[in-house]
Write an enzyme that holds these catalytic residues in place. Structure first.
Site, short mmCIF file in Angstrom:
data_model
loop_
_atom_site.label_atom_id
_atom_site.label_comp_id
_atom_site.label_asym_id
_atom_site.label_seq_id
_atom_site.Cartn_x
_atom_site.Cartn_y
_atom_site.Cartn_z
N HIS A 175 37.10 62.45 10.52
CA HIS A 175 37.15 61.43 11.56
C HIS A 175 35.75 60.95 11.93
O HIS A 175 34.75 61.59 11.58
CB HIS A 175 37.86 61.96 12.82
CG HIS A 175 37.13 63.10 13.47
ND1 HIS A 175 37.34 64.41 13.11
CD2 HIS A 175 36.20 63.14 14.46
CE1 HIS A 175 36.58 65.21 13.84
NE2 HIS A 175 35.86 64.45 14.68
N GLU A 198 40.77 68.37 19.30
CA GLU A 198 40.32 67.52 20.40
C GLU A 198 41.26 66.33 20.60
O GLU A 198 42.10 66.04 19.75
CB GLU A 198 38.90 67.01 20.14
CG GLU A 198 38.76 66.22 18.86
CD GLU A 198 37.30 66.02 18.45
OE1 GLU A 198 36.43 65.97 19.33
OE2 GLU A 198 37.05 65.91 17.23
N ARG A 216 29.27 67.73 9.32
CA ARG A 216 28.94 66.33 9.04
C ARG A 216 28.94 66.15 7.53
O ARG A 216 28.20 66.84 6.82
CB ARG A 216 27.58 66.00 9.65
CG ARG A 216 27.18 64.55 9.59
CD ARG A 216 25.76 64.34 10.11
NE ARG A 216 25.62 64.76 11.49
CZ ARG A 216 24.71 65.64 11.91
NH1 ARG A 216 23.87 66.20 11.05
NH2 ARG A 216 24.63 65.97 13.18
N HIS A 249 36.00 69.31 11.94
CA HIS A 249 35.74 70.59 12.61
C HIS A 249 36.64 71.66 12.01
O HIS A 249 37.81 71.40 11.71
CB HIS A 249 36.01 70.48 14.11
CG HIS A 249 35.34 69.29 14.73
ND1 HIS A 249 33.97 69.18 14.85
CD2 HIS A 249 35.86 68.15 15.25
CE1 HIS A 249 33.68 68.03 15.43
NE2 HIS A 249 34.80 67.39 15.68
N GLN A 256 32.89 63.19 9.95
CA GLN A 256 32.79 64.62 10.19
C GLN A 256 34.17 65.24 10.33
O GLN A 256 35.19 64.55 10.32
CB GLN A 256 32.00 64.86 11.48
CG GLN A 256 32.61 64.18 12.70
CD GLN A 256 31.71 64.24 13.91
OE1 GLN A 256 32.03 64.91 14.89
NE2 GLN A 256 30.58 63.53 13.86
#
Length: 321
Positions: A178, A120, A198, A103, A101
Site C-alpha cells: 500500500h 491499520e 519499504r 507491514h 510499503q
C-alpha cells in the site's frame, strides 16, 4: 486513580513526503512545511506521548499505565496485550506520495523485531482532486512475478489505485502492499508498531541526497500476493448514534456524527479514544470537562464507566482495543 479525560501532547514527525495541512487545516502547532505525522497517542519506546492536563500531567502514557495498569487499559486489554499500549493513533498529511510499503503480521514482527505486527485503518479527512491510494494488487501475482516487476521497474503496473474523497475509510491488513498518495490528509488507527518494509520509493533522495533504505528481501515473506477486495469500509452515517466502522482483533472503531449532547456508558473492558474529525465537543467525565476540536484526541481510562459528550455539532471516531 483519579478519572478524567486525558489529553496528550502530540509528537510531530518531519517526513520527506510531509506537508503543512496539519497546521493549515487542523490548526496544529506544527512548524515547517514537511511535517507528515502527528502522533496523538503513543506508547512506542522513545516516542511515548506525554499527558498535559489534570493531576497526572507530565507523565508519559507508559508511565501512567505502569502506575494504574488495569484502570487505564482495562483488565481484558491487560490480559491480551500486557502493559504495552496496543494501538497508535495518528494524523497523517501526505503532500507527496509515500513509499510503496507493507507491514509484517504479528508472528513475523515478533520473531524479527520483538514487536506487534501492523494492521491499520484510515479515515480520509481531506483529499485534493484526483488523489489516490495504492491498496493491494490489481490481480493475484506470484512471488516470482512480483520480484520481476520490482527488478524491472514496473511494480506500479501491478498495483490497485483507489480514488478517495473526504469521509472514505479503509482497512489495511498486515501484508497488504500500500501507499498513501499525495494530497491526502487522514486519521490513522493502527497496532502499536513502527515496523515498515519499504519496497519502492520512486528513486527519491532524502535531505542529505541519499536514497532511502529499502527492505525488499525482508518484505518477500511478509507480502500477501493475492488480490483482495476487503479494504473499503462501508459504514452508516446515522446521526446521534454509534455507527460501526471497523472491527478487528486489535481495535474497534465507531463513527459518530452528533448535533446534540450524548450520554455514554462503558463496560470497563477497554480504554476509549475519541478523535475529533470536525467541529468541537466537550468530553465530561469524573466531574472534569475537556474541550477538543477537529484534529485533537482525548482518551478515557477504562475505569470510567459514564461520560457525556456535549456538542452543537461534531464528527468523531471512537476507538477501543
Amino acid at each position: 486513580m483519579e478519572l478524567y479525560p486525558l489529553k496528550f501532547q502530540p509528537i510531530f514527525k518531519e517526513r520527506l513526503w510531509g506537508g503543512n495541512k496539519l497546521r493549515t487545516v487542523l490548526e496544529k502547532e506544527a512548524d515547517g512545511d514537511t511535517v507528515g505525522e502527528s502522533w496523538e497517542l503513543s506508547g512506542v519506546p522513545g516516542d511515548a506521548t506525554t499527558l498535559v492536563n489534570g493531576p497526572y500531567a507530565g507523565k508519559t502514557l507508559p508511565e501512567l499505565i505502569g502506575e494504574f495498569p488495569g484502570e487505564v487499559l482495562g483488565n481484558e486489554v491487560l490480559e491480551r496485550f500486557g502493559e504495552e499500549f496496543p494501538i497508535l493513533i495518528k494524523f497523517i498529511d501526505a503532500r507527496l506520495d509515500l513509499s510503496i510499503q507493507l507491514h509484517p503480521g504479528d508472528e513475523l514482527a515478533r520473531t524479527r523485531h520483538n514487536s506487534f505486527g501492523k494492521t491499520e485503518m484510515w479515515y480520509i479527512l481531506d483529499a485534493d482532486p484526483g488523489a489516490e491510494l495504492i491498496v493491494g494488487f490489481r490481480e493475484d501475482v506470484s512471488r516470482e512475478r512480483y520480484q520481476q516487476a520490482l527488478e524491472g521497474g514496473t511494480l506500479t503496473d501491478l498495483l490497485h489505485y483507489q480514488p478517495v474523497s473526504t469521509g472514505d475509510a479503509f482497512f489495511i491488513n498486515s501484508g497488504k502492499i500500500h501507499a498513501i498518495g499525495g494530497g491526502i490528509l487522514l486519521a490513522e488507527i493502527q497496532q502499536s508498531s513502527d515496523v515498515t518494509y519499504r519496497v519502492y520509493d520512486f528513486n527519491r533522495r532524502d535531505a542529505q541526497g541519499k536514497l532511502r533504505e529499502l527492505h525488499t528481501d525482508l518484505a518477500l515473506d511478509a507480502i500477501d500476493y493475492r488480490r483482495r477486495d476487503d479494504f473499503v469500509l462501508d459504514y452508516s452515517r446515522q446521526p446521534n448514534t454509534s455507527n460501526s466502522l471497523a472491527r478487528s482483533p486489535y481495535f474497534n472503531t465507531d463513527y459518530l456524527k452528533l448535533d446534540r449532547d450524548r450520554d455514554l456508558q462503558f463496560d470497563g473492558k477497554s480504554f476509549t479514544v475519541f478523535m475529533c474529525l470536525s467541529g468541537t465537543a466537550t468530553l465530561v467525565a469524573g466531574g472534569v470537562a475537556e474541550e477538543f476540536r477537529a484534529g485533537e484526541t482525548l482518551m478515557l481510562p477504562a475505569a470510567v464507566h459514564k461520560a457525556r459528550l456535549a456538542t452543537n455539532g461534531c464528527e468523531l471516531l471512537q476507538v477501543t482495543a
